[in-house]
Design a protein around this motif. Structure first.
Motif, PDB file in Angstrom:
ATOM      1  N   PHE A  18       0.829  -1.208   0.000  1.00  9.26           N
ATOM      2  CA  PHE A  18       0.000   0.000   0.000  1.00  9.26           C
ATOM      3  C   PHE A  18       0.860   1.253   0.000  1.00  9.26           C
ATOM      4  CE2 PHE A  18      -2.375   3.452   1.865  1.00  9.26           C
ATOM      5  CZ  PHE A  18      -3.590   3.372   1.209  1.00  9.26           C
ATOM      6  N   ASP A  19       1.839   1.304   0.906  1.00  8.68           N
ATOM      7  CA  ASP A  19       2.663   2.503   1.054  1.00  8.68           C
ATOM      8  C   ASP A  19       3.457   2.826  -0.203  1.00  8.68           C
ATOM      9  OD1 ASP A  19       1.723   2.781   3.631  1.00  8.68           O
ATOM     10  OD2 ASP A  19       3.471   1.822   4.547  1.00  8.68           O
ATOM     11  N   GLU A  20       3.983   1.814  -0.861  1.00  2.38           N
ATOM     12  CA  GLU A  20       4.810   2.053  -2.044  1.00  2.38           C
ATOM     13  C   GLU A  20       3.979   2.328  -3.294  1.00  2.38           C
ATOM     14  OE1 GLU A  20       8.415   2.125  -2.097  1.00  2.38           O
ATOM     15  OE2 GLU A  20       7.868   2.388   0.007  1.00  2.38           O
ATOM     16  N   SER A  21       2.745   1.815  -3.340  1.00  8.14           N
ATOM     17  CA  SER A  21       1.898   2.000  -4.515  1.00  8.14           C
ATOM     18  C   SER A  21       1.070   3.283  -4.466  1.00  8.14           C
ATOM     19  CB  SER A  21       0.941   0.810  -4.667  1.00  8.14           C
ATOM     20  OG  SER A  21       1.649  -0.380  -4.801  1.00  8.14           O
ATOM     21  N   LEU A  22       0.749   3.753  -3.272  1.00  4.77           N
ATOM     22  CA  LEU A  22      -0.168   4.887  -3.120  1.00  4.77           C
ATOM     23  C   LEU A  22       0.235   6.140  -3.908  1.00  4.77           C
ATOM     24  CD1 LEU A  22      -2.715   6.032  -1.768  1.00  4.77           C
ATOM     25  CD2 LEU A  22      -1.235   6.781   0.109  1.00  4.77           C
ATOM     26  N   PRO A  23       1.495   6.566  -3.884  1.00  5.74           N
ATOM     27  CA  PRO A  23       1.826   7.807  -4.615  1.00  5.74           C
ATOM     28  C   PRO A  23       1.549   7.729  -6.120  1.00  5.74           C
ATOM     29  CG  PRO A  23       3.607   7.202  -3.138  1.00  5.74           C
ATOM     30  CD  PRO A  23       2.647   6.066  -3.144  1.00  5.74           C
ATOM     31  N   GLY A 124      10.597  -1.405  -3.640  1.00  2.00           N
ATOM     32  CA  GLY A 124      10.104  -2.373  -4.605  1.00  2.00           C
ATOM     33  C   GLY A 124       9.864  -1.790  -5.971  1.00  2.00           C
ATOM     34  N   ILE A 125       9.016  -2.476  -6.723  1.00  2.00           N
ATOM     35  CA  ILE A 125       8.730  -2.116  -8.104  1.00  2.00           C
ATOM     36  C   ILE A 125       7.218  -2.092  -8.293  1.00  2.00           C
ATOM     37  CG2 ILE A 125       9.020  -2.792 -10.511  1.00  2.00           C
ATOM     38  CD1 ILE A 125      11.563  -4.309  -9.580  1.00  2.00           C
ATOM     39  N   GLY A 132      -4.438  -2.154 -14.137  1.00  2.00           N
ATOM     40  CA  GLY A 132      -4.189  -1.673 -12.785  1.00  2.00           C
ATOM     41  C   GLY A 132      -2.716  -1.708 -12.449  1.00  2.00           C
ATOM     42  N   MET A 133      -2.426  -1.815 -11.157  1.00  2.00           N
ATOM     43  CA  MET A 133      -1.040  -1.819 -10.696  1.00  2.00           C
ATOM     44  C   MET A 133      -0.761  -3.100  -9.919  1.00  2.00           C
ATOM     45  SD  MET A 133      -0.254   2.099  -9.457  1.00  2.00           S
ATOM     46  CE  MET A 133      -1.084   1.895  -7.926  1.00  2.00           C
ATOM     47  N   GLN A 134       0.478  -3.558 -10.035  1.00  2.00           N
ATOM     48  CA  GLN A 134       0.970  -4.684  -9.250  1.00  2.00           C
ATOM     49  C   GLN A 134       2.260  -4.230  -8.584  1.00  2.00           C
ATOM     50  OE1 GLN A 134      -0.588  -7.545  -8.752  1.00  2.00           O
ATOM     51  NE2 GLN A 134      -2.221  -7.048 -10.179  1.00  2.00           N
ATOM     52  N   TYR A 135       2.472  -4.705  -7.374  1.00  2.00           N
ATOM     53  CA  TYR A 135       3.666  -4.327  -6.624  1.00  2.00           C
ATOM     54  C   TYR A 135       4.495  -5.567  -6.347  1.00  2.00           C
ATOM     55  CZ  TYR A 135       6.677  -2.812  -2.839  1.00  2.00           C
ATOM     56  OH  TYR A 135       7.766  -2.545  -2.067  1.00  2.00           O
ATOM     57  N   ILE A 136       5.813  -5.417  -6.488  1.00  2.00           N
ATOM     58  CA  ILE A 136       6.751  -6.487  -6.159  1.00  2.00           C
ATOM     59  C   ILE A 136       7.796  -5.907  -5.221  1.00  2.00           C
ATOM     60  CG2 ILE A 136       8.407  -8.157  -7.045  1.00  2.00           C
ATOM     61  CD1 ILE A 136       6.958  -7.884  -9.762  1.00  2.00           C
TER      62      ILE A 136
END
Length: 154
Positions: A18-23, A124-125, A132-136
């Motif tokens: 959540f924290d890395e994707s929010l911006p 992460g990435i 949408g978005m995916q986070y790794i």
């Protein structure tokens, strides 16, 4: 290059996600225009139309929207923790085709040609596509794989 790793879908992972994707999402800022519209319509209903219940409802909806924005992080993480996938082991595969993640309840596959943007964050990435978005998280990747992703992203 073929890379496979596993990680647990737990609370710290969801918080990092959540924290890395929010911006990079549309949820980073409050919906000021929507809030102003609700409050304006509420005031019009109260003072112009003399409909106090309707006006109070509109203003309370604006307050609820503010509360929902303020608590969006714990609410999102709680929803993820209540899902069936919570606590399960996810397997991530990165190869010449793209990214594939599988857990016992859900899987996604994202081909390189469908990735619109690759964003490297501190931890992460973020992979943005039309779906949408995916986070790794970098914690599950090796330096060689990160370099491979950087090379493929350009």
């Amino acid at each position: 290059m073929l890379f496979t790793t596993s990680y647990t879908l737990d609370k710290p992972y969801f918080y990092e996600c959540f924290d890395e994707s929010l911006p990079y999402s549309g949820q980073a800022k409050p919906k000021y225009a929507f809030l102003a519209l609700l409050v304006s319509l509420g005031l019009i209903a109260i003072y112009v139309m003399d409909k106090h219940y309707l006006g109070n409802f509109m203003i309370m909806a604006a307050v609820l929207e503010c509360v929902a924005f303020y608590y969006r992080r714990p609410w999102w993480v709680t929803r993820q923790m209540l899902s069936r996938a919570s606590g399960s082991e996810a397997t991530l595969t990165i190869d010449k085709e793209g990214f594939k993640s599988v857990n016992p309840y859900k899987s996604y596959q994202l081909e390189w040609q469908n990735i619109d943007e690759v964003i490297f964050t501190n931890q992460g990435i973020v992979l943005k596509s039309s779906k949408g978005m995916q986070y790794i998280s970098n914690s599950v990747l090796t330096d060689d794989v990160i370099q491979y992703i950087k090379k493929r992203a350009t």
